[in-house]
Design a protein around this motif. Sequence first.
Motif, PDB file in Angstrom:
ATOM      1  N   LEU A   7       0.826  -1.206   0.000  1.00  0.00           N
ATOM      2  CA  LEU A   7       0.000   0.000   0.000  1.00  0.00           C
ATOM      3  C   LEU A   7       0.862   1.258   0.000  1.00  0.00           C
ATOM      4  N   VAL A   8       1.920   1.254   0.798  1.00  0.00           N
ATOM      5  CA  VAL A   8       2.830   2.406   0.837  1.00  0.00           C
ATOM      6  C   VAL A   8       3.492   2.589  -0.528  1.00  0.00           C
ATOM      7  N   ILE A   9       3.915   1.494  -1.146  1.00  0.00           N
ATOM      8  CA  ILE A   9       4.536   1.570  -2.474  1.00  0.00           C
ATOM      9  C   ILE A   9       3.552   2.146  -3.487  1.00  0.00           C
ATOM     10  N   PHE A  10       2.314   1.641  -3.484  1.00  0.00           N
ATOM     11  CA  PHE A  10       1.305   2.146  -4.426  1.00  0.00           C
ATOM     12  C   PHE A  10       1.075   3.641  -4.237  1.00  0.00           C
ATOM     13  N   LYS A  11       0.988   4.067  -2.989  1.00  0.00           N
ATOM     14  CA  LYS A  11       0.758   5.487  -2.711  1.00  0.00           C
ATOM     15  C   LYS A  11       1.941   6.319  -3.201  1.00  0.00           C
ATOM     16  N   ASN A  12       3.157   5.819  -2.951  1.00  0.00           N
ATOM     17  CA  ASN A  12       4.355   6.538  -3.379  1.00  0.00           C
ATOM     18  C   ASN A  12       4.497   6.570  -4.897  1.00  0.00           C
ATOM     19  N   GLU A  13       3.903   5.589  -5.587  1.00  0.00           N
ATOM     20  CA  GLU A  13       3.903   5.572  -7.052  1.00  0.00           C
ATOM     21  C   GLU A  13       2.918   6.592  -7.622  1.00  0.00           C
ATOM     22  N   GLY A  14       2.078   7.150  -6.756  1.00  0.00           N
ATOM     23  CA  GLY A  14       1.149   8.179  -7.198  1.00  0.00           C
ATOM     24  C   GLY A  14      -0.259   7.698  -7.500  1.00  0.00           C
ATOM     25  N   LEU A  15      -0.603   6.474  -7.081  1.00  0.00           N
ATOM     26  CA  LEU A  15      -1.986   6.018  -7.272  1.00  0.00           C
ATOM     27  C   LEU A  15      -2.917   6.908  -6.461  1.00  0.00           C
ATOM     28  N   THR A  16      -3.889   7.511  -7.134  1.00  0.00           N
ATOM     29  CA  THR A  16      -4.777   8.423  -6.423  1.00  0.00           C
ATOM     30  C   THR A  16      -6.015   7.735  -5.868  1.00  0.00           C
ATOM     31  N   ASN A  17      -6.418   6.609  -6.470  1.00  0.00           N
ATOM     32  CA  ASN A  17      -7.605   5.894  -6.004  1.00  0.00           C
ATOM     33  C   ASN A  17      -7.319   4.399  -6.036  1.00  0.00           C
ATOM     34  N   LEU A  18      -7.599   3.732  -4.921  1.00  0.00           N
ATOM     35  CA  LEU A  18      -7.349   2.297  -4.838  1.00  0.00           C
ATOM     36  C   LEU A  18      -8.614   1.575  -4.376  1.00  0.00           C
ATOM     37  N   VAL A  19      -8.994   0.572  -5.148  1.00  0.00           N
ATOM     38  CA  VAL A  19     -10.123  -0.299  -4.807  1.00  0.00           C
ATOM     39  C   VAL A  19      -9.533  -1.659  -4.461  1.00  0.00           C
ATOM     40  N   ILE A  20      -9.851  -2.171  -3.280  1.00  0.00           N
ATOM     41  CA  ILE A  20      -9.357  -3.487  -2.878  1.00  0.00           C
ATOM     42  C   ILE A  20     -10.523  -4.464  -2.834  1.00  0.00           C
ATOM     43  N   SER A  21     -10.409  -5.522  -3.629  1.00  0.00           N
ATOM     44  CA  SER A  21     -11.418  -6.576  -3.636  1.00  0.00           C
ATOM     45  C   SER A  21     -11.040  -7.635  -2.605  1.00  0.00           C
ATOM     46  N   LEU A  22     -11.985  -7.886  -1.699  1.00  0.00           N
ATOM     47  CA  LEU A  22     -11.790  -8.915  -0.677  1.00  0.00           C
ATOM     48  C   LEU A  22     -12.634 -10.157  -0.987  1.00  0.00           C
ATOM     49  N   ALA A  23     -12.944 -10.371  -2.260  1.00  0.00           N
ATOM     50  CA  ALA A  23     -13.835 -11.462  -2.659  1.00  0.00           C
ATOM     51  C   ALA A  23     -13.353 -12.829  -2.175  1.00  0.00           C
ATOM     52  N   LYS A  24     -12.043 -13.041  -2.171  1.00  0.00           N
ATOM     53  CA  LYS A  24     -11.504 -14.363  -1.806  1.00  0.00           C
ATOM     54  C   LYS A  24     -11.109 -14.461  -0.338  1.00  0.00           C
ATOM     55  N   VAL A  25     -11.153 -13.332   0.373  1.00  0.00           N
ATOM     56  CA  VAL A  25     -10.728 -13.316   1.780  1.00  0.00           C
ATOM     57  C   VAL A  25     -11.856 -13.845   2.660  1.00  0.00           C
ATOM     58  N   LYS A  26     -11.539 -14.892   3.414  1.00  0.00           N
ATOM     59  CA  LYS A  26     -12.528 -15.508   4.307  1.00  0.00           C
ATOM     60  C   LYS A  26     -12.284 -15.165   5.776  1.00  0.00           C
ATOM     61  N   TYR A  27     -11.091 -14.678   6.085  1.00  0.00           N
ATOM     62  CA  TYR A  27     -10.746 -14.404   7.484  1.00  0.00           C
ATOM     63  C   TYR A  27      -9.801 -13.211   7.553  1.00  0.00           C
TER      64      TYR A  27
ATOM     65  N   ASP B  19     -17.703   3.627 -10.156  1.00  0.00           N
ATOM     66  CA  ASP B  19     -18.620   4.766 -10.276  1.00  0.00           C
ATOM     67  C   ASP B  19     -18.355   5.777  -9.165  1.00  0.00           C
ATOM     68  N   TYR B  20     -18.152   5.284  -7.941  1.00  0.00           N
ATOM     69  CA  TYR B  20     -17.870   6.143  -6.796  1.00  0.00           C
ATOM     70  C   TYR B  20     -16.586   6.945  -7.043  1.00  0.00           C
ATOM     71  N   VAL B  21     -15.538   6.257  -7.510  1.00  0.00           N
ATOM     72  CA  VAL B  21     -14.259   6.920  -7.772  1.00  0.00           C
ATOM     73  C   VAL B  21     -14.442   8.040  -8.799  1.00  0.00           C
ATOM     74  N   LEU B  22     -15.128   7.738  -9.891  1.00  0.00           N
ATOM     75  CA  LEU B  22     -15.307   8.745 -10.940  1.00  0.00           C
ATOM     76  C   LEU B  22     -16.139   9.926 -10.454  1.00  0.00           C
TER      77      LEU B  22
END
Length: 127
Positions: A33-53, A109-112
């Motif tokens: 996450l820190v790397i992505f932010k430092n790369e200049g990503l302005t909006n990040l969507v994280i999918s937790l579809a496979k996360v069970k715990y 849609d929210y991001v846009l």
Amino acid sequence: MKYSIDKQDHYAIMTLEEENLNSILAPDLKSELVIFKNEGLTNLVISLAKVKYIDSSGLSAILTGNRLWKENGSFILTEINHASVKKLIEISRLESILTIIPTIEESLDYVLMDEIEKELNDSTEEE
């Protein structure tokens, strides 16, 4: 930690490819996450579809991401499909702090819309 990332002009979608977001994986997520932010990503969507715990370390990593994007951009959790993950977020009362949206499409849609709103606010302040 296994994940996929789809970077576009105005957003990136990170899909966690793990069933457990725990103390073993949380430090890796924070680092990414820190790397992505430092790369200049302005909006990040994280999918937790496979996360069970998720444990408290996993929640801490998610809150780190939320804090990184709080001032400038959107940090969205989506596709929380497993009841145990939903329940932990509710018990922790984080649904009022985190931006949680049911689907990737709605998240984009929210991001846009958020970007349009910021542009309008910026142009209003300049006048």
